[in-house]
Design a protein around this motif. Structure first.
Motif, PDB file in Angstrom:
ATOM      1  N   GLY A 179       8.432   2.857  27.320  1.00 57.08           N
ATOM      2  CA  GLY A 179       8.747   1.717  26.471  1.00 57.08           C
ATOM      3  C   GLY A 179       8.497   1.899  24.993  1.00 57.08           C
ATOM      4  O   GLY A 179       8.607   0.928  24.231  1.00 57.08           O
ATOM      5  N   VAL A 180       8.211   3.113  24.529  1.00 57.92           N
ATOM      6  CA  VAL A 180       7.864   3.314  23.116  1.00 57.92           C
ATOM      7  C   VAL A 180       7.942   4.795  22.766  1.00 57.92           C
ATOM      8  O   VAL A 180       7.766   5.664  23.628  1.00 57.92           O
ATOM      9  N   THR A 181       8.234   5.067  21.493  1.00 59.32           N
ATOM     10  CA  THR A 181       8.111   6.421  20.946  1.00 59.32           C
ATOM     11  C   THR A 181       7.165   6.355  19.762  1.00 59.32           C
ATOM     12  O   THR A 181       7.343   5.532  18.861  1.00 59.32           O
ATOM     13  N   HIS A 182       6.145   7.201  19.773  1.00 62.76           N
ATOM     14  CA  HIS A 182       5.134   7.206  18.713  1.00 62.76           C
ATOM     15  C   HIS A 182       5.484   8.291  17.697  1.00 62.76           C
ATOM     16  O   HIS A 182       5.549   9.479  18.035  1.00 62.76           O
ATOM     17  N   LEU A 183       5.698   7.879  16.447  1.00 64.18           N
ATOM     18  CA  LEU A 183       6.044   8.799  15.367  1.00 64.18           C
ATOM     19  C   LEU A 183       4.934   8.764  14.314  1.00 64.18           C
ATOM     20  O   LEU A 183       4.741   7.743  13.657  1.00 64.18           O
ATOM     21  N   LYS A 184       4.244   9.875  14.183  1.00 65.15           N
ATOM     22  CA  LYS A 184       3.115   9.934  13.256  1.00 65.15           C
ATOM     23  C   LYS A 184       3.493  10.739  12.019  1.00 65.15           C
ATOM     24  O   LYS A 184       4.041  11.836  12.130  1.00 65.15           O
ATOM     25  N   TYR A 185       3.177  10.165  10.829  1.00 63.67           N
ATOM     26  CA  TYR A 185       3.515  10.797   9.559  1.00 63.67           C
ATOM     27  C   TYR A 185       2.287  10.906   8.665  1.00 63.67           C
ATOM     28  O   TYR A 185       1.442   9.998   8.645  1.00 63.67           O
ATOM     29  N   ARG A 186       2.242  11.975   7.919  1.00 60.43           N
ATOM     30  CA  ARG A 186       1.293  12.111   6.816  1.00 60.43           C
ATOM     31  C   ARG A 186       2.028  11.741   5.530  1.00 60.43           C
ATOM     32  O   ARG A 186       3.177  12.142   5.313  1.00 60.43           O
ATOM     33  N   ILE A 187       1.383  10.957   4.684  1.00 62.80           N
ATOM     34  CA  ILE A 187       2.000  10.567   3.414  1.00 62.80           C
ATOM     35  C   ILE A 187       1.692  11.637   2.374  1.00 62.80           C
ATOM     36  O   ILE A 187       0.517  11.940   2.098  1.00 62.80           O
ATOM     37  N   TYR A 230       0.827  -1.212   0.000  1.00 63.34           N
ATOM     38  CA  TYR A 230       0.000   0.000   0.000  1.00 63.34           C
ATOM     39  C   TYR A 230       0.860   1.260   0.000  1.00 63.34           C
ATOM     40  O   TYR A 230       0.529   2.248  -0.669  1.00 63.34           O
ATOM     41  N   LEU A 231       1.967   1.238   0.746  1.00 63.91           N
ATOM     42  CA  LEU A 231       2.851   2.401   0.781  1.00 63.91           C
ATOM     43  C   LEU A 231       3.487   2.642  -0.584  1.00 63.91           C
ATOM     44  O   LEU A 231       3.513   3.773  -1.084  1.00 63.91           O
ATOM     45  N   ALA A 232       3.982   1.567  -1.228  1.00 65.20           N
ATOM     46  CA  ALA A 232       4.617   1.698  -2.538  1.00 65.20           C
ATOM     47  C   ALA A 232       3.633   2.147  -3.607  1.00 65.20           C
ATOM     48  O   ALA A 232       3.997   2.854  -4.554  1.00 65.20           O
ATOM     49  N   ALA A 233       2.362   1.755  -3.458  1.00 71.91           N
ATOM     50  CA  ALA A 233       1.341   2.112  -4.446  1.00 71.91           C
ATOM     51  C   ALA A 233       0.786   3.520  -4.243  1.00 71.91           C
ATOM     52  O   ALA A 233      -0.032   3.975  -5.043  1.00 71.91           O
ATOM     53  N   GLY A 234       1.216   4.200  -3.199  1.00 72.12           N
ATOM     54  CA  GLY A 234       0.732   5.552  -2.936  1.00 72.12           C
ATOM     55  C   GLY A 234      -0.696   5.601  -2.430  1.00 72.12           C
ATOM     56  O   GLY A 234      -1.368   6.626  -2.566  1.00 72.12           O
ATOM     57  N   LEU A 235      -1.155   4.522  -1.811  1.00 70.24           N
ATOM     58  CA  LEU A 235      -2.546   4.446  -1.362  1.00 70.24           C
ATOM     59  C   LEU A 235      -2.716   4.733   0.123  1.00 70.24           C
ATOM     60  O   LEU A 235      -3.840   4.866   0.603  1.00 70.24           O
ATOM     61  N   LEU A 236      -1.605   4.829   0.851  1.00 65.95           N
ATOM     62  CA  LEU A 236      -1.660   5.060   2.297  1.00 65.95           C
ATOM     63  C   LEU A 236      -1.669   6.558   2.574  1.00 65.95           C
ATOM     64  O   LEU A 236      -0.910   7.322   1.972  1.00 65.95           O
ATOM     65  N   ASP A 237      -2.544   6.990   3.482  1.00 65.28           N
ATOM     66  CA  ASP A 237      -2.651   8.412   3.829  1.00 65.28           C
ATOM     67  C   ASP A 237      -1.908   8.769   5.107  1.00 65.28           C
ATOM     68  O   ASP A 237      -1.435   9.898   5.254  1.00 65.28           O
ATOM     69  N   GLU A 238      -1.822   7.821   6.048  1.00 65.38           N
ATOM     70  CA  GLU A 238      -1.261   8.132   7.356  1.00 65.38           C
ATOM     71  C   GLU A 238      -0.526   6.912   7.892  1.00 65.38           C
ATOM     72  O   GLU A 238      -1.017   5.790   7.789  1.00 65.38           O
ATOM     73  N   LEU A 239       0.650   7.151   8.458  1.00 70.00           N
ATOM     74  CA  LEU A 239       1.454   6.076   9.023  1.00 70.00           C
ATOM     75  C   LEU A 239       1.922   6.490  10.409  1.00 70.00           C
ATOM     76  O   LEU A 239       2.535   7.550  10.568  1.00 70.00           O
ATOM     77  N   GLU A 240       1.608   5.679  11.410  1.00 70.86           N
ATOM     78  CA  GLU A 240       2.146   5.925  12.750  1.00 70.86           C
ATOM     79  C   GLU A 240       2.958   4.718  13.173  1.00 70.86           C
ATOM     80  O   GLU A 240       2.447   3.595  13.239  1.00 70.86           O
ATOM     81  N   LEU A 241       4.229   4.966  13.448  1.00 72.79           N
ATOM     82  CA  LEU A 241       5.150   3.928  13.887  1.00 72.79           C
ATOM     83  C   LEU A 241       5.293   4.007  15.397  1.00 72.79           C
ATOM     84  O   LEU A 241       5.634   5.057  15.949  1.00 72.79           O
ATOM     85  N   HIS A 242       5.043   2.893  16.059  1.00 73.58           N
ATOM     86  CA  HIS A 242       5.243   2.790  17.495  1.00 73.58           C
ATOM     87  C   HIS A 242       6.603   2.114  17.685  1.00 73.58           C
ATOM     88  O   HIS A 242       6.719   0.881  17.628  1.00 73.58           O
ATOM     89  N   GLN A 294       6.341  14.583   9.032  1.00 71.58           N
ATOM     90  CA  GLN A 294       6.106  14.236  10.432  1.00 71.58           C
ATOM     91  C   GLN A 294       5.038  15.146  11.026  1.00 71.58           C
ATOM     92  O   GLN A 294       5.103  16.365  10.900  1.00 71.58           O
ATOM     93  N   VAL A 295       4.077  14.515  11.672  1.00 68.50           N
ATOM     94  CA  VAL A 295       2.981  15.239  12.303  1.00 68.50           C
ATOM     95  C   VAL A 295       3.260  15.449  13.780  1.00 68.50           C
ATOM     96  O   VAL A 295       2.990  16.511  14.337  1.00 68.50           O
ATOM     97  N   ARG A 296       3.837  14.424  14.439  1.00 70.28           N
ATOM     98  CA  ARG A 296       4.125  14.546  15.863  1.00 70.28           C
ATOM     99  C   ARG A 296       5.057  13.427  16.286  1.00 70.28           C
ATOM    100  O   ARG A 296       5.237  12.418  15.576  1.00 70.28           O
ATOM    101  N   ALA A 297       5.637  13.601  17.471  1.00 68.43           N
ATOM    102  CA  ALA A 297       6.408  12.560  18.143  1.00 68.43           C
ATOM    103  C   ALA A 297       6.019  12.585  19.612  1.00 68.43           C
ATOM    104  O   ALA A 297       6.008  13.643  20.233  1.00 68.43           O
ATOM    105  N   VAL A 298       5.679  11.413  20.138  1.00 66.61           N
ATOM    106  CA  VAL A 298       5.248  11.305  21.534  1.00 66.61           C
ATOM    107  C   VAL A 298       6.124  10.272  22.229  1.00 66.61           C
ATOM    108  O   VAL A 298       6.188   9.117  21.812  1.00 66.61           O
TER     109      VAL A 298
END
Length: 219
Positions: free
Chosen positions: A205-213, A160-172, A197-201
């Motif tokens: 035990g984790v860092t939340h990184l939110k991105y807009r595609i 989905y990412l390679a096809a350009g179909l993803l709008d939002e990705l959040e990596l924990h 990058q939209v935010r970092a929290v």
């Protein structure tokens, strides 16, 4: 407008599952540790019909992740069983028991047809054999204006990412090193993937990184 969102736990070395995945060990060796940040949360336990739990900086991130979802897409291996091939055991209804935690339609991308599986609590698994675009189209129609969640695993998220179909990705991002397994950001070919990058929290035990595609360069 309905968005396709992906929220996924990932190791510091880029894996969303450890090596040697199997039916007995679906997240691979060490993979369970990727979710140590979320399992103790009260919000997570409530979503899985549990009780008690913690409230910390991850709580609003998790609550946002599961809000406004009307349907979902996942890959064959996330639904299981591991190994692919034809559905030799149609008694298999996923890893989550009789009442999965989704409570909306879930579209499973697979090469092998199977009749829909209706579960307790409002979850119905639909099996899509004509590609990721078809699965997304069906999920958006079923979501009726709400967002669609891409639950994984790594291979279908790559597609989905390679096809350009993803709008939002959040990596924990979890501070563990798995050393092998299923990597999220490999095999993207020459896709022009651009992230804002939209935010970092920071949380226990984790860092939340939110991105807009962002739109890539037209081919």
């Amino acid at each position: 407008m309905s968005k396709l969102r992906c929220h996924i736990s990932i190791s510091l070395d880029g894996y969303v599952a450890g090596p040697n995945q199997s039916e007995e060990n679906p997240l691979g060796e060490g993979g369970e540790g990727l979710h140590d940040w979320v399992v103790p949360l009260a919000a997570f336990r409530q979503a899985h019909d549990g009780e008690d739990g913690e409230v910390n900086a991850s709580t609003p991130v998790f609550e946002e992740a599961i809000a406004n979802i009307g349907a979902a897409v996942m890959g064959r291996n996330m639904f299981g069983p591991i190994g692919g091939g034809a559905w030799s055991d149609e008694q298999w209804t996923g890893w989550w028991g009789d009442n999965p935690p989704y409570h909306y339609p879930v579209f499973v991308v697979t090469h092998h047809p199977r009749k829909p599986v209706e579960m307790d609590g409002g979850t119905t698994f639909h099996f899509v054999t004509d590609g990721i675009e078809s699965a997304l189209d069906q999920a958006k129609k079923a979501a009726d204006g709400k967002d669609v969640m891409l639950w994984g695993g790594g291979q279908v998220a790559q597609q989905y990412l390679a096809a350009g179909l993803l709008d939002e990705l959040e990596l924990h991002v979890v501070p563990v090193l798995l050393g092998g397994g299923s990597r999220l950001l490999d095999n993207l070919g020459d896709a022009d993937v651009r992230l804002e990058q939209v935010r970092a929290v920071e949380a226990p035990g984790v860092t939340h990184l939110k991105y807009r595609i962002l739109p890539g360069t037209p081919s």
